[in-house]
Design a protein around this motif. Structure first.
Motif, PDB file in Angstrom:
ATOM      1  N   LEU A 207      -8.811  -6.582 -19.363  1.00  0.00           N
ATOM      2  CA  LEU A 207      -7.986  -7.780 -19.335  1.00  0.00           C
ATOM      3  C   LEU A 207      -8.679  -8.874 -18.530  1.00  0.00           C
ATOM      4  O   LEU A 207      -9.459  -8.595 -17.621  1.00  0.00           O
ATOM      5  CB  LEU A 207      -6.631  -7.454 -18.720  1.00  0.00           C
ATOM      6  N   LYS A 208      -8.355 -10.110 -18.860  1.00  0.00           N
ATOM      7  CA  LYS A 208      -9.007 -11.224 -18.149  1.00  0.00           C
ATOM      8  C   LYS A 208      -8.422 -11.416 -16.756  1.00  0.00           C
ATOM      9  O   LYS A 208      -9.078 -11.950 -15.865  1.00  0.00           O
ATOM     10  CB  LYS A 208      -8.904 -12.520 -18.949  1.00  0.00           C
ATOM     11  N   ASN A 209      -7.175 -10.961 -16.554  1.00  0.00           N
ATOM     12  CA  ASN A 209      -6.535 -11.091 -15.247  1.00  0.00           C
ATOM     13  C   ASN A 209      -6.696  -9.815 -14.428  1.00  0.00           C
ATOM     14  O   ASN A 209      -6.723  -8.717 -14.976  1.00  0.00           O
ATOM     15  CB  ASN A 209      -5.037 -11.376 -15.427  1.00  0.00           C
ATOM     16  N   PRO A 210      -6.780  -9.938 -13.106  1.00  0.00           N
ATOM     17  CA  PRO A 210      -6.800  -8.757 -12.252  1.00  0.00           C
ATOM     18  C   PRO A 210      -5.486  -7.985 -12.367  1.00  0.00           C
ATOM     19  O   PRO A 210      -4.486  -8.518 -12.869  1.00  0.00           O
ATOM     20  CB  PRO A 210      -6.966  -9.324 -10.836  1.00  0.00           C
ATOM     21  N   THR A 211      -5.490  -6.751 -11.885  1.00  0.00           N
ATOM     22  CA  THR A 211      -4.283  -5.924 -11.919  1.00  0.00           C
ATOM     23  C   THR A 211      -4.016  -5.348 -10.528  1.00  0.00           C
ATOM     24  O   THR A 211      -4.938  -5.081  -9.757  1.00  0.00           O
ATOM     25  CB  THR A 211      -4.410  -4.772 -12.931  1.00  0.00           C
ATOM     26  N   MET A 212      -2.729  -5.150 -10.242  1.00  0.00           N
ATOM     27  CA  MET A 212      -2.287  -4.486  -9.015  1.00  0.00           C
ATOM     28  C   MET A 212      -1.291  -3.410  -9.426  1.00  0.00           C
ATOM     29  O   MET A 212      -0.453  -3.634 -10.306  1.00  0.00           O
ATOM     30  CB  MET A 212      -1.611  -5.475  -8.066  1.00  0.00           C
ATOM     31  N   ILE A 213      -1.373  -2.252  -8.792  1.00  0.00           N
ATOM     32  CA  ILE A 213      -0.467  -1.153  -9.105  1.00  0.00           C
ATOM     33  C   ILE A 213       0.608  -1.049  -8.025  1.00  0.00           C
ATOM     34  O   ILE A 213       0.306  -1.059  -6.822  1.00  0.00           O
ATOM     35  CB  ILE A 213      -1.229   0.184  -9.215  1.00  0.00           C
ATOM     36  N   GLY A 214       1.864  -0.957  -8.453  1.00  0.00           N
ATOM     37  CA  GLY A 214       2.974  -0.833  -7.527  1.00  0.00           C
ATOM     38  C   GLY A 214       3.963   0.219  -7.977  1.00  0.00           C
ATOM     39  O   GLY A 214       3.829   0.787  -9.066  1.00  0.00           O
ATOM     40  N   PHE A 215       4.977   0.488  -7.178  1.00  0.00           N
ATOM     41  CA  PHE A 215       6.008   1.513  -7.359  1.00  0.00           C
ATOM     42  C   PHE A 215       5.429   2.878  -6.958  1.00  0.00           C
ATOM     43  O   PHE A 215       4.624   3.459  -7.664  1.00  0.00           O
ATOM     44  CB  PHE A 215       6.538   1.581  -8.794  1.00  0.00           C
ATOM     45  N   GLY A 216       5.826   3.371  -5.815  1.00  0.00           N
ATOM     46  CA  GLY A 216       5.423   4.703  -5.385  1.00  0.00           C
ATOM     47  C   GLY A 216       4.191   4.759  -4.512  1.00  0.00           C
ATOM     48  O   GLY A 216       3.707   5.841  -4.200  1.00  0.00           O
ATOM     49  N   ILE A 217       3.662   3.603  -4.112  1.00  0.00           N
ATOM     50  CA  ILE A 217       2.503   3.595  -3.216  1.00  0.00           C
ATOM     51  C   ILE A 217       3.040   3.719  -1.791  1.00  0.00           C
ATOM     52  O   ILE A 217       3.514   2.745  -1.203  1.00  0.00           O
ATOM     53  CB  ILE A 217       1.665   2.307  -3.373  1.00  0.00           C
ATOM     54  N   SER A 218       2.956   4.918  -1.238  1.00  0.00           N
ATOM     55  CA  SER A 218       3.603   5.162   0.049  1.00  0.00           C
ATOM     56  C   SER A 218       2.653   5.639   1.138  1.00  0.00           C
ATOM     57  O   SER A 218       3.047   5.745   2.300  1.00  0.00           O
ATOM     58  CB  SER A 218       4.726   6.199  -0.116  1.00  0.00           C
ATOM     59  N   ASP A 219       1.407   5.932   0.776  1.00  0.00           N
ATOM     60  CA  ASP A 219       0.461   6.422   1.778  1.00  0.00           C
ATOM     61  C   ASP A 219      -0.962   6.102   1.337  1.00  0.00           C
ATOM     62  O   ASP A 219      -1.197   5.525   0.272  1.00  0.00           O
ATOM     63  CB  ASP A 219       0.634   7.928   2.003  1.00  0.00           C
ATOM     64  N   ALA A 220      -1.919   6.488   2.180  1.00  0.00           N
ATOM     65  CA  ALA A 220      -3.318   6.165   1.916  1.00  0.00           C
ATOM     66  C   ALA A 220      -3.832   6.810   0.637  1.00  0.00           C
ATOM     67  O   ALA A 220      -4.609   6.205  -0.109  1.00  0.00           O
ATOM     68  CB  ALA A 220      -4.174   6.598   3.105  1.00  0.00           C
ATOM     69  N   ALA A 221      -3.401   8.050   0.360  1.00  0.00           N
ATOM     70  CA  ALA A 221      -3.882   8.748  -0.832  1.00  0.00           C
ATOM     71  C   ALA A 221      -3.459   8.016  -2.104  1.00  0.00           C
ATOM     72  O   ALA A 221      -4.268   7.827  -3.027  1.00  0.00           O
ATOM     73  CB  ALA A 221      -3.354  10.181  -0.839  1.00  0.00           C
ATOM     74  N   ALA A 222      -2.200   7.588  -2.166  1.00  0.00           N
ATOM     75  CA  ALA A 222      -1.721   6.859  -3.341  1.00  0.00           C
ATOM     76  C   ALA A 222      -2.395   5.498  -3.449  1.00  0.00           C
ATOM     77  O   ALA A 222      -2.748   5.048  -4.546  1.00  0.00           O
ATOM     78  CB  ALA A 222      -0.200   6.691  -3.267  1.00  0.00           C
ATOM     79  N   TYR A 223      -2.595   4.841  -2.315  1.00  0.00           N
ATOM     80  CA  TYR A 223      -3.284   3.547  -2.300  1.00  0.00           C
ATOM     81  C   TYR A 223      -4.712   3.685  -2.845  1.00  0.00           C
ATOM     82  O   TYR A 223      -5.147   2.906  -3.697  1.00  0.00           O
ATOM     83  CB  TYR A 223      -3.297   3.000  -0.870  1.00  0.00           C
ATOM     84  N   GLN A 224      -5.430   4.682  -2.379  1.00  0.00           N
ATOM     85  CA  GLN A 224      -6.811   4.867  -2.819  1.00  0.00           C
ATOM     86  C   GLN A 224      -6.881   5.216  -4.302  1.00  0.00           C
ATOM     87  O   GLN A 224      -7.772   4.751  -5.026  1.00  0.00           O
ATOM     88  CB  GLN A 224      -7.488   5.947  -1.960  1.00  0.00           C
ATOM     89  N   LYS A 225      -5.928   6.039  -4.768  1.00  0.00           N
ATOM     90  CA  LYS A 225      -5.902   6.384  -6.190  1.00  0.00           C
ATOM     91  C   LYS A 225      -5.646   5.136  -7.035  1.00  0.00           C
ATOM     92  O   LYS A 225      -6.301   4.916  -8.049  1.00  0.00           O
ATOM     93  CB  LYS A 225      -4.823   7.441  -6.455  1.00  0.00           C
ATOM     94  N   ALA A 226      -4.700   4.301  -6.610  1.00  0.00           N
ATOM     95  CA  ALA A 226      -4.409   3.071  -7.349  1.00  0.00           C
ATOM     96  C   ALA A 226      -5.617   2.150  -7.375  1.00  0.00           C
ATOM     97  O   ALA A 226      -5.932   1.536  -8.407  1.00  0.00           O
ATOM     98  CB  ALA A 226      -3.206   2.363  -6.719  1.00  0.00           C
ATOM     99  N   CYS A 227      -6.316   2.063  -6.249  1.00  0.00           N
ATOM    100  CA  CYS A 227      -7.480   1.169  -6.173  1.00  0.00           C
ATOM    101  C   CYS A 227      -8.627   1.622  -7.069  1.00  0.00           C
ATOM    102  O   CYS A 227      -9.507   0.824  -7.404  1.00  0.00           O
ATOM    103  CB  CYS A 227      -7.959   1.049  -4.725  1.00  0.00           C
ATOM    104  N   ALA A 228      -8.617   2.895  -7.469  1.00  0.00           N
ATOM    105  CA  ALA A 228      -9.652   3.380  -8.379  1.00  0.00           C
ATOM    106  C   ALA A 228      -9.468   2.832  -9.787  1.00  0.00           C
ATOM    107  O   ALA A 228     -10.412   2.804 -10.584  1.00  0.00           O
ATOM    108  CB  ALA A 228      -9.636   4.910  -8.407  1.00  0.00           C
ATOM    109  N   TYR A 229      -8.252   2.392 -10.103  1.00  0.00           N
ATOM    110  CA  TYR A 229      -7.951   1.925 -11.456  1.00  0.00           C
ATOM    111  C   TYR A 229      -7.593   0.447 -11.525  1.00  0.00           C
ATOM    112  O   TYR A 229      -7.507  -0.119 -12.618  1.00  0.00           O
ATOM    113  CB  TYR A 229      -6.789   2.733 -12.036  1.00  0.00           C
ATOM    114  N   ALA A 230      -7.344  -0.183 -10.380  1.00  0.00           N
ATOM    115  CA  ALA A 230      -6.911  -1.578 -10.373  1.00  0.00           C
ATOM    116  C   ALA A 230      -7.573  -2.298  -9.201  1.00  0.00           C
ATOM    117  O   ALA A 230      -8.329  -1.703  -8.433  1.00  0.00           O
ATOM    118  CB  ALA A 230      -5.386  -1.655 -10.263  1.00  0.00           C
TER     119      ALA A 230
END
Length: 272
Positions: A207-230
């Motif tokens: 996509l031409k726009n950046p992406t951010m993942i939300g809903f259920g990001i509650s700790d470092a592990a979830a944050y790092q996993k989301a950052c791998a895809y967005a």
């Protein structure tokens, strides 16, 4: 047709491409007049941008934690008029991008044009309105948002079709909010094979726009996993829950640090 000029959101995505952290909290919670104090503290702690919720009596997309914060904020006396009064000195104290997030009904009651004008006046960079239909935005409000230099942030779920995602990408001028699931906020991110396929599908669409993942990001592990895809992740319910601590201002830097730079990250994360 009005055209959006580059705002703080565009600049932050231009200068920092990944591992972005956005924090959501409800205006007027836990204390009525803490809204800008919390924003300033979050910037100092390392948040890249903020989402301030304006409370509504029927927050259908929110889980119990944010619903509770909205109810408490309303009982504290928060309303749209007071929020804009509180944000009057926002830009004397906060330099990172700030979005307002809420439901369309309070905006309509206030007046969409008037709401957008006040948001621009106090230095807000964009709006997240989950129940504003895309066709209605495009037909009635797109030029209003652009005239007041406000990005409209669209939400995508695992069930969103590719055609609709492409349309959202075409209409967006900042970032796209990827919901990790179709459930309400506050559910912990469970990264199953299906979730990973969804994240990968979006990433592969380029996509031409950046992406951010939300809903259920509650700790470092979830944050790092989301950052791998967005480009980054949005923490909402976990931070709102944290604000229930009496010493939340003193411990706020620690909360952000444990998400972004944990000393000992673990699958369970840190309990606040």
């Amino acid at each position: 047709m009005a055209t959006l000029t580059a705002n703080r959101l565009n600049q932050v995505f231009d200068t920092k491409k990944d591992n972005l952290l956005s924090i959501y909290y409800t205006a007027g919670y836990p204390e009525l007049h803490a809204t800008v104090d919390i924003a300033e503290a979050l910037e100092q702690a390392g948040a890249d941008f903020l989402e301030i919720g304006f409370p509504y009596s029927d927050p259908v997309a929110d889980g119990p934690t944010i619903q509770h914060s909205s109810q408490m904020a309303l009982e504290n006396g928060m309303n749209v008029n007071l929020l804009f009064e509180q944000l009057a000195d926002l830009r004397q104290r906060v330099s990172i991008p700030v979005l307002l997030m809420g439901y369309v009904n309070p905006m309509v009651q206030y007046g969409i044009e008037r709401f957008c004008a006040k948001a621009e006046e106090v230095g807000v960079d964009g709006l997240i309105v989950p129940d504003l239909p895309m066709y209605e935005y495009e037909a009635m409000y797109k030029d209003v948002f652009a005239r007041h230099n406000l990005s409209n942030i669209f939400l995508v779920t695992p069930q969103t079709s590719e055609a609709r995602i492409r349309k959202i990408d075409e209409l967006s001028n900042s970032f796209i909010y990827l919901l990790s699931s179709s459930s309400i906020t506050g559910k912990n991110l469970q990264v199953s094979d299906i979730t990973e396929l969804y994240f990968k599908r979006i990433k592969d669409m380029q996509l031409k726009n950046p992406t951010m993942i939300g809903f259920g990001i509650s700790d470092a592990a979830a944050y790092q996993k989301a950052c791998a895809y967005a480009n980054g992740a949005i923490v909402g319910s976990a931070f709102v829950k944290f604000l229930g601590n009496e010493d939340y201002m003193d411990r706020l830097p620690e909360f952000v640090k444990e998400i972004k730079h944990p000393s000992q990250p673990s699958p369970e994360g840190r309990a606040f």
